[in-house]
Design a protein around this motif. Sequence first.
Motif, PDB file in Angstrom:
ATOM      1  N   PRO A 109       0.852  -1.205   0.000  1.00  0.00           N
ATOM      2  CA  PRO A 109       0.000   0.000   0.000  1.00  0.00           C
ATOM      3  C   PRO A 109       0.878   1.241   0.000  1.00  0.00           C
ATOM      4  O   PRO A 109       1.898   1.296   0.702  1.00  0.00           O
ATOM      5  CB  PRO A 109      -0.792  -0.125   1.310  1.00  0.00           C
ATOM      6  N   ILE A 110       0.504   2.251  -0.778  1.00  0.00           N
ATOM      7  CA  ILE A 110       1.342   3.443  -0.858  1.00  0.00           C
ATOM      8  C   ILE A 110       1.391   4.181   0.483  1.00  0.00           C
ATOM      9  O   ILE A 110       2.304   4.991   0.706  1.00  0.00           O
ATOM     10  CB  ILE A 110       0.870   4.387  -1.975  1.00  0.00           C
ATOM     11  N   ALA A 111       0.435   3.892   1.371  1.00  0.00           N
ATOM     12  CA  ALA A 111       0.461   4.524   2.694  1.00  0.00           C
ATOM     13  C   ALA A 111       1.690   4.110   3.494  1.00  0.00           C
ATOM     14  O   ALA A 111       2.075   4.805   4.445  1.00  0.00           O
ATOM     15  CB  ALA A 111      -0.809   4.170   3.471  1.00  0.00           C
ATOM     16  N   THR A 112       2.320   2.990   3.121  1.00  0.00           N
ATOM     17  CA  THR A 112       3.508   2.537   3.847  1.00  0.00           C
ATOM     18  C   THR A 112       4.775   3.213   3.351  1.00  0.00           C
ATOM     19  O   THR A 112       5.828   3.053   3.972  1.00  0.00           O
ATOM     20  CB  THR A 112       3.662   1.011   3.720  1.00  0.00           C
ATOM     21  N   PHE A 113       4.691   3.985   2.261  1.00  0.00           N
ATOM     22  CA  PHE A 113       5.873   4.660   1.732  1.00  0.00           C
ATOM     23  C   PHE A 113       6.141   5.920   2.552  1.00  0.00           C
ATOM     24  O   PHE A 113       5.232   6.679   2.881  1.00  0.00           O
ATOM     25  CB  PHE A 113       5.682   5.037   0.265  1.00  0.00           C
ATOM     26  N   GLN A 114       7.411   6.153   2.845  1.00  0.00           N
ATOM     27  CA  GLN A 114       7.756   7.264   3.723  1.00  0.00           C
ATOM     28  C   GLN A 114       7.305   8.612   3.163  1.00  0.00           C
ATOM     29  O   GLN A 114       6.797   9.467   3.891  1.00  0.00           O
ATOM     30  CB  GLN A 114       9.261   7.289   3.967  1.00  0.00           C
ATOM     31  N   ALA A 115       7.475   8.822   1.861  1.00  0.00           N
ATOM     32  CA  ALA A 115       7.105  10.110   1.267  1.00  0.00           C
ATOM     33  C   ALA A 115       5.614  10.377   1.409  1.00  0.00           C
ATOM     34  O   ALA A 115       5.188  11.509   1.672  1.00  0.00           O
ATOM     35  CB  ALA A 115       7.507  10.147  -0.205  1.00  0.00           C
ATOM     36  N   VAL A 116       4.802   9.334   1.251  1.00  0.00           N
ATOM     37  CA  VAL A 116       3.345   9.482   1.394  1.00  0.00           C
ATOM     38  C   VAL A 116       2.990   9.754   2.847  1.00  0.00           C
ATOM     39  O   VAL A 116       2.174  10.636   3.161  1.00  0.00           O
ATOM     40  CB  VAL A 116       2.632   8.220   0.881  1.00  0.00           C
ATOM     41  N   ALA A 117       3.609   9.003   3.759  1.00  0.00           N
ATOM     42  CA  ALA A 117       3.312   9.166   5.181  1.00  0.00           C
ATOM     43  C   ALA A 117       3.688  10.563   5.676  1.00  0.00           C
ATOM     44  O   ALA A 117       2.950  11.181   6.455  1.00  0.00           O
ATOM     45  CB  ALA A 117       4.040   8.098   5.994  1.00  0.00           C
ATOM     46  N   VAL A 118       4.828  11.079   5.211  1.00  0.00           N
ATOM     47  CA  VAL A 118       5.271  12.402   5.654  1.00  0.00           C
ATOM     48  C   VAL A 118       4.315  13.484   5.163  1.00  0.00           C
ATOM     49  O   VAL A 118       3.940  14.397   5.919  1.00  0.00           O
ATOM     50  CB  VAL A 118       6.710  12.673   5.171  1.00  0.00           C
ATOM     51  N   GLN A 119       3.922  13.397   3.901  1.00  0.00           N
ATOM     52  CA  GLN A 119       2.988  14.396   3.378  1.00  0.00           C
ATOM     53  C   GLN A 119       1.651  14.355   4.116  1.00  0.00           C
ATOM     54  O   GLN A 119       1.075  15.402   4.445  1.00  0.00           O
ATOM     55  CB  GLN A 119       2.757  14.164   1.885  1.00  0.00           C
ATOM     56  N   SER A 120       1.166  13.165   4.385  1.00  0.00           N
ATOM     57  CA  SER A 120      -0.098  13.033   5.119  1.00  0.00           C
ATOM     58  C   SER A 120       0.025  13.579   6.536  1.00  0.00           C
ATOM     59  O   SER A 120      -0.888  14.238   7.048  1.00  0.00           O
ATOM     60  CB  SER A 120      -0.532  11.561   5.162  1.00  0.00           C
ATOM     61  N   ALA A 121       1.180  13.325   7.168  1.00  0.00           N
ATOM     62  CA  ALA A 121       1.401  13.835   8.521  1.00  0.00           C
ATOM     63  C   ALA A 121       1.436  15.359   8.538  1.00  0.00           C
ATOM     64  O   ALA A 121       0.894  16.001   9.445  1.00  0.00           O
ATOM     65  CB  ALA A 121       2.705  13.270   9.091  1.00  0.00           C
ATOM     66  N   ASP A 122       2.055  15.948   7.526  1.00  0.00           N
ATOM     67  CA  ASP A 122       2.090  17.408   7.444  1.00  0.00           C
ATOM     68  C   ASP A 122       0.682  17.981   7.328  1.00  0.00           C
ATOM     69  O   ASP A 122       0.356  19.007   7.934  1.00  0.00           O
ATOM     70  CB  ASP A 122       2.931  17.851   6.239  1.00  0.00           C
ATOM     71  N   ARG A 123      -0.154  17.340   6.544  1.00  0.00           N
ATOM     72  CA  ARG A 123      -1.515  17.838   6.375  1.00  0.00           C
ATOM     73  C   ARG A 123      -2.336  17.623   7.648  1.00  0.00           C
ATOM     74  O   ARG A 123      -3.217  18.434   7.964  1.00  0.00           O
ATOM     75  CB  ARG A 123      -2.186  17.138   5.198  1.00  0.00           C
ATOM     76  N   TYR A 124      -2.048  16.574   8.386  1.00  0.00           N
ATOM     77  CA  TYR A 124      -2.713  16.374   9.680  1.00  0.00           C
ATOM     78  C   TYR A 124      -2.354  17.511  10.633  1.00  0.00           C
ATOM     79  O   TYR A 124      -3.217  18.034  11.348  1.00  0.00           O
ATOM     80  CB  TYR A 124      -2.321  15.024  10.269  1.00  0.00           C
ATOM     81  N   ILE A 125      -1.091  17.917  10.622  1.00  0.00           N
ATOM     82  CA  ILE A 125      -0.661  19.034  11.470  1.00  0.00           C
ATOM     83  C   ILE A 125      -1.377  20.313  11.051  1.00  0.00           C
ATOM     84  O   ILE A 125      -1.808  21.117  11.890  1.00  0.00           O
ATOM     85  CB  ILE A 125       0.867  19.188  11.394  1.00  0.00           C
ATOM     86  N   ASP A 126      -1.518  20.524   9.734  1.00  0.00           N
ATOM     87  CA  ASP A 126      -2.270  21.683   9.253  1.00  0.00           C
ATOM     88  C   ASP A 126      -3.682  21.702   9.836  1.00  0.00           C
ATOM     89  O   ASP A 126      -4.173  22.736  10.305  1.00  0.00           O
ATOM     90  CB  ASP A 126      -2.370  21.660   7.730  1.00  0.00           C
ATOM     91  N   LEU A 127      -4.338  20.559   9.786  1.00  0.00           N
ATOM     92  CA  LEU A 127      -5.723  20.493  10.267  1.00  0.00           C
ATOM     93  C   LEU A 127      -5.819  20.742  11.764  1.00  0.00           C
ATOM     94  O   LEU A 127      -6.759  21.387  12.237  1.00  0.00           O
ATOM     95  CB  LEU A 127      -6.332  19.127   9.914  1.00  0.00           C
ATOM     96  N   ARG A 128      -4.882  20.233  12.525  1.00  0.00           N
ATOM     97  CA  ARG A 128      -4.925  20.463  13.963  1.00  0.00           C
ATOM     98  C   ARG A 128      -4.675  21.943  14.285  1.00  0.00           C
ATOM     99  O   ARG A 128      -5.251  22.489  15.232  1.00  0.00           O
ATOM    100  CB  ARG A 128      -3.912  19.578  14.670  1.00  0.00           C
ATOM    101  N   ALA A 129      -3.800  22.591  13.522  1.00  0.00           N
ATOM    102  CA  ALA A 129      -3.600  24.028  13.711  1.00  0.00           C
ATOM    103  C   ALA A 129      -4.841  24.808  13.303  1.00  0.00           C
ATOM    104  O   ALA A 129      -5.228  25.778  13.973  1.00  0.00           O
ATOM    105  CB  ALA A 129      -2.385  24.489  12.908  1.00  0.00           C
ATOM    106  N   MET A 130      -5.487  24.400  12.209  1.00  0.00           N
ATOM    107  CA  MET A 130      -6.731  25.025  11.797  1.00  0.00           C
ATOM    108  C   MET A 130      -7.796  24.880  12.881  1.00  0.00           C
ATOM    109  O   MET A 130      -8.545  25.825  13.166  1.00  0.00           O
ATOM    110  CB  MET A 130      -7.239  24.400  10.494  1.00  0.00           C
ATOM    111  N   GLU A 131      -7.839  23.713  13.494  1.00  0.00           N
ATOM    112  CA  GLU A 131      -8.842  23.466  14.528  1.00  0.00           C
ATOM    113  C   GLU A 131      -8.585  24.317  15.765  1.00  0.00           C
ATOM    114  O   GLU A 131      -9.495  24.955  16.302  1.00  0.00           O
ATOM    115  CB  GLU A 131      -8.838  21.982  14.902  1.00  0.00           C
TER     116      GLU A 131
END
Length: 377
Positions: free
Chosen positions: A264-286
């Motif tokens: 699964p592409i979710a296991t690739f580091q580049a995908v995981a890092v980008q998703s984590a960055d967007r999660y941080i964005d959402l928590r800051a937005m919240e």
Amino acid sequence: MDFTFTEEQQAAAEAARGVFAGVAPDAVPSPALTPGAVADDFDRPLWGRLADADLLSLLLAEEHGGAGLDAIALCLVLRESAKVLARVPLLESSAATAAVQAYGGPELKAELLARAGRGEIVLTVAAHGRTGHDPAELAVTARQDGSRWVLDGVQTAVPWAYDADLVVVPARTAADRTVLALVPCDAEGVSLAEQFSTSGERLGELRLDSVGLAARDVLDAEGAWQWLRELLATGTCALALGLGERVLRMTSDYASKREQFGHPIATFQAVAVQSADRYIDLRAMEATLWQAAWRIASGAPGALPASGDVAVAKIWASEGVRRVVQTAQHLHGGFGADVDYPLHRYHAWAKHLELALGPAAAHEEALGDLLAAHPLG
């Protein structure tokens, strides 16, 4: 400190989830395939269900048939609405009726508030000025003619203008004060020209040519427009948060199933890092959203005026919602542009919200001006 929501606020969010559970984000034609508006009207059946669930009267006092809740409760409901791209003027009508309740006279309140809370009449707000880049309050002039007010000017990109009964229009007087005028859409001297959002919704360029209004239909209390503007901005941040959360969930589900090289592409580091960055964005937005909503709801003093907290929320929402949908499109590959898959709709709505919020740099400049005027000790 206790950061949990009250039982009443949580109940409002739960009721919203129930109402929006059956809403399909692709219930109207795709904006990518539609040259004009995706629909001639907003979702009236959904509007009726919101009224039946008492979600149109959240901010109204009990004497007007409302729940007497605050901006936080409204933002919780708006957050849920954006997850399904609900096509209703919930933010605009709720904010406008709240302004009437806070600043209107007894006669106006008696005539409008209960009916608006039941969904019988719809209000919207002209908040984008003549071009979308100039202050809304400078686009229309208001002058007194005896016991009446006369309005002239233009407001662009008015949401739901063709579907509303009344438009709340900020206008400037000769004394350099801002008033809020409740303009009937069918009043003499009012005309509309079609405009279209990136989401495919029909907007209206509102033209006012010597439109006469009774004194009771003009809110001339000091601070009314600033309060309404901040509530609208905070509500738009709530919409951006809800949309971003749903898009990140869609991306997570897709990345956990889509395989490349046997994994699964979710296991690739580049995908995981980008998703984590967007999660941080959402928590800051919240975090910044609830700070701004709390300042508006409570009126609590702070080192800066509430407009400072609203500016911070807008900075994060405007930048964050763009980054979330761009990352989602990237990680979905070509699938994200497929018009049979709803992600492209979320991207179009996100662009509309980003434009409505305005560029982060402008809000950073406004925040800098506030900091200069109110130096922190």
